[in-house]
Motif scaffolding. Structure first.
Motif, PDB file in Angstrom:
ATOM      1  N   PRO A 196      -6.546  80.217 -43.303  1.00  0.00           N
ATOM      2  CA  PRO A 196      -6.026  78.659 -42.333  1.00  0.00           C
ATOM      3  C   PRO A 196      -4.564  79.314 -43.931  1.00  0.00           C
ATOM      4  N   ASP A 197      -3.186  78.638 -43.186  1.00  0.00           N
ATOM      5  CA  ASP A 197      -2.643  78.693 -44.151  1.00  0.00           C
ATOM      6  C   ASP A 197      -1.690  78.111 -45.169  1.00  0.00           C
ATOM      7  N   ASP A 198      -1.062  78.474 -45.918  1.00  0.00           N
ATOM      8  CA  ASP A 198      -1.424  76.982 -46.991  1.00  0.00           C
ATOM      9  C   ASP A 198       0.361  76.545 -46.799  1.00  0.00           C
ATOM     10  N   ASN A 199       0.556  76.066 -48.084  1.00  0.00           N
ATOM     11  CA  ASN A 199       2.008  75.762 -48.384  1.00  0.00           C
ATOM     12  C   ASN A 199       2.147  75.861 -49.695  1.00  0.00           C
ATOM     13  N   LEU A 200       2.222  77.047 -50.297  1.00  0.00           N
ATOM     14  CA  LEU A 200       2.792  77.504 -51.213  1.00  0.00           C
ATOM     15  C   LEU A 200       3.573  79.250 -51.433  1.00  0.00           C
ATOM     16  N   TRP A 201       5.392  77.668 -51.134  1.00  0.00           N
ATOM     17  CA  TRP A 201       6.486  78.352 -50.956  1.00  0.00           C
ATOM     18  C   TRP A 201       7.349  79.238 -52.305  1.00  0.00           C
ATOM     19  N   PHE A 202       8.326  79.446 -52.342  1.00  0.00           N
ATOM     20  CA  PHE A 202       9.038  79.603 -53.770  1.00  0.00           C
ATOM     21  C   PHE A 202      10.587  79.670 -53.404  1.00  0.00           C
ATOM     22  N   GLU A 203      11.263  78.978 -53.341  1.00  0.00           N
ATOM     23  CA  GLU A 203      12.225  79.073 -52.382  1.00  0.00           C
ATOM     24  C   GLU A 203      13.292  80.055 -53.695  1.00  0.00           C
ATOM     25  N   HIS A 204      14.208  81.032 -53.181  1.00  0.00           N
ATOM     26  CA  HIS A 204      14.855  81.719 -54.081  1.00  0.00           C
ATOM     27  C   HIS A 204      16.456  82.359 -54.015  1.00  0.00           C
ATOM     28  N   GLU A 205      16.994  82.775 -54.834  1.00  0.00           N
ATOM     29  CA  GLU A 205      18.197  82.555 -55.292  1.00  0.00           C
ATOM     30  C   GLU A 205      18.977  82.608 -53.978  1.00  0.00           C
ATOM     31  N   ASP A 206      18.765  83.870 -52.931  1.00  0.00           N
ATOM     32  CA  ASP A 206      19.451  83.484 -51.938  1.00  0.00           C
ATOM     33  C   ASP A 206      18.807  82.558 -50.920  1.00  0.00           C
ATOM     34  N   GLY A 207      17.957  81.182 -51.396  1.00  0.00           N
ATOM     35  CA  GLY A 207      17.774  80.825 -50.572  1.00  0.00           C
ATOM     36  C   GLY A 207      17.103  80.793 -49.466  1.00  0.00           C
ATOM     37  N   ASN A 214       2.213  78.928 -61.820  1.00  0.00           N
ATOM     38  CA  ASN A 214       2.253  78.690 -60.752  1.00  0.00           C
ATOM     39  C   ASN A 214       1.079  79.471 -59.826  1.00  0.00           C
ATOM     40  N   SER A 215       0.720  78.034 -58.496  1.00  0.00           N
ATOM     41  CA  SER A 215      -0.949  78.849 -58.153  1.00  0.00           C
ATOM     42  C   SER A 215      -0.300  79.836 -56.912  1.00  0.00           C
ATOM     43  N   ILE A 216      -0.418  80.863 -56.484  1.00  0.00           N
ATOM     44  CA  ILE A 216      -0.137  82.127 -55.188  1.00  0.00           C
ATOM     45  C   ILE A 216      -1.039  82.189 -54.371  1.00  0.00           C
ATOM     46  N   SER A 217      -0.377  82.042 -53.208  1.00  0.00           N
ATOM     47  CA  SER A 217      -1.074  82.648 -52.058  1.00  0.00           C
ATOM     48  C   SER A 217      -1.907  83.724 -52.067  1.00  0.00           C
ATOM     49  N   ALA A 218      -3.152  83.665 -51.612  1.00  0.00           N
ATOM     50  CA  ALA A 218      -3.898  85.034 -51.048  1.00  0.00           C
ATOM     51  C   ALA A 218      -3.158  85.953 -50.897  1.00  0.00           C
ATOM     52  N   MET A 219      -2.891  86.959 -51.031  1.00  0.00           N
ATOM     53  CA  MET A 219      -1.924  88.181 -51.018  1.00  0.00           C
ATOM     54  C   MET A 219      -2.793  88.545 -49.127  1.00  0.00           C
ATOM     55  N   LYS A 220      -3.298  88.225 -48.766  1.00  0.00           N
ATOM     56  CA  LYS A 220      -3.888  88.374 -47.004  1.00  0.00           C
ATOM     57  C   LYS A 220      -3.024  87.971 -45.945  1.00  0.00           C
ATOM     58  N   LEU A 221      -2.054  86.372 -47.204  1.00  0.00           N
ATOM     59  CA  LEU A 221      -0.817  85.677 -46.450  1.00  0.00           C
ATOM     60  C   LEU A 221       0.567  86.943 -46.589  1.00  0.00           C
ATOM     61  N   PHE A 222       0.850  87.387 -47.065  1.00  0.00           N
ATOM     62  CA  PHE A 222       2.098  88.186 -47.687  1.00  0.00           C
ATOM     63  C   PHE A 222       2.134  88.733 -46.492  1.00  0.00           C
ATOM     64  N   LYS A 223       3.859  89.013 -45.740  1.00  0.00           N
ATOM     65  CA  LYS A 223       4.072  89.845 -45.613  1.00  0.00           C
ATOM     66  C   LYS A 223       5.059  90.588 -46.226  1.00  0.00           C
ATOM     67  N   SER A 224       6.038  91.880 -45.807  1.00  0.00           N
ATOM     68  CA  SER A 224       6.641  92.623 -46.685  1.00  0.00           C
ATOM     69  C   SER A 224       7.354  92.126 -47.371  1.00  0.00           C
ATOM     70  N   THR A 225       8.465  91.178 -46.754  1.00  0.00           N
ATOM     71  CA  THR A 225       9.733  90.646 -46.780  1.00  0.00           C
ATOM     72  C   THR A 225       9.496  89.424 -48.360  1.00  0.00           C
ATOM     73  N   ASP A 226       8.179  88.889 -48.206  1.00  0.00           N
ATOM     74  CA  ASP A 226       7.610  88.318 -49.425  1.00  0.00           C
ATOM     75  C   ASP A 226       8.136  88.757 -50.973  1.00  0.00           C
TER      76      ASP A 226
END
Length: 257
Positions: free
Chosen positions: A106-117, A149-161
């Motif tokens: 399942p997806d989650d809604n744990l996102w962090f906005e970086h300086e590049d938007g 901060n709560s971080i997503s399970a790493m299985k949801l990561f992509k290289s761009t994260d």
């Protein structure tokens, strides 16, 4: 253009690599072979570095119009894009194809906005975790905390994260493959690997599935010995099964260590 794949030594070697490519596709579900891929059947097949190099040679032959038609047909029938350029391991962590878990994720809604938007799974202060495989396996399957901060399970990561970390994508690729081996061993033993798990559930799966890594305890009395090792050590031993019996101390004294 005629092919000599069955008539001489060069042809036999070509067919051996072609069969290895078919095994790779059956195992991983795609044909984008990276030099750091590790076979789930480690003892029998080991790593795929030489296969990745072989595929690049076939692409070079294709571009120079030196690849026989029948070989081109065989490769393209497996899904090889002969016109593609080499994919950098540093920029590719198997996001589209990686075997992550047997359960639905399942997806989650744990996102962090970086300086590049751009919103990413981790804040810009996040660093790839260091620790024993058992902890990384838990982080891979479970949400975890980083600086409050709560971080997503790493299985949801992509290289761009993961940005500004030179080895993070390679580490993620290695961790995906190690977790895949553990997960598959659990499945073979009838243990359900859920999409997201609690820490206790993940620890239980790690204890049960770690034998699939085929890295025994040199002392012979701890089945879960491999879970105490670090990511680089496990990845190295999977690529070189003959080194699996070495202890960290003897490995450090070995040539090149």
């Amino acid at each position: 253009k005629k092919s000599d794949y069955s008539e001489n030594r060069n042809g036999v070697a070509w067919m051996n690599n072609y069969e290895a490519l078919k095994r790779f596709k059956n195992e991983f579900g795609h044909t984008e072979v990276q030099t750091d891929y590790i076979s789930l059947n480690v003892e029998e097949y080991g790593g795929y570095r030489s296969l990745a190099v072989w595929i690049q040679k076939q692409r070079e032959f294709f571009r120079k119009k030196r690849l026989p038609d029948d070989r081109q047909y065989r490769l393209e029938s497996l899904g090889i894009d002969l016109s593609a350029k080499k994919i950098s391991v540093r920029s590719y962590a198997g996001d589209e194809f990686a075997y992550t878990a047997l359960g639905e994720i399942p997806d989650d809604n744990l996102w962090f906005e970086h300086e590049d938007g751009v919103k990413r799974r981790v804040p810009n202060t996040w660093k790839f975790p260091v620790g024993p495989i058992v902890e990384l396996y838990i982080f891979y399957h479970c949400q975890h905390e980083w600086e409050g901060n709560s971080i997503s399970a790493m299985k949801l990561f992509k290289s761009t994260d993961m940005v500004n970390q030179s080895r993070a994508n390679t580490s993620l690729s290695e961790l995906r493959q190690i977790c895949a081996i553990i997960d598959r061993e659990c499945a073979q033993k009838g243990v359900v690997v859920e999409g997201l798990m609690t820490r206790d559930e993940a620890r239980r799966c790690a204890d049960i599935g770690c034998t699939g890594l085929n890295i025994p305890d040199p002392a012979g009395d701890r089945p879960t010995y491999v879970l105490s090792l670090g990511l680089l050590t496990v990845a190295r031993r999977l690529k070189n099964p003959r080194a699996a019996g070495k202890t960290p101390e003897t490995e450090a004294k070995s040539p090149g260590g």
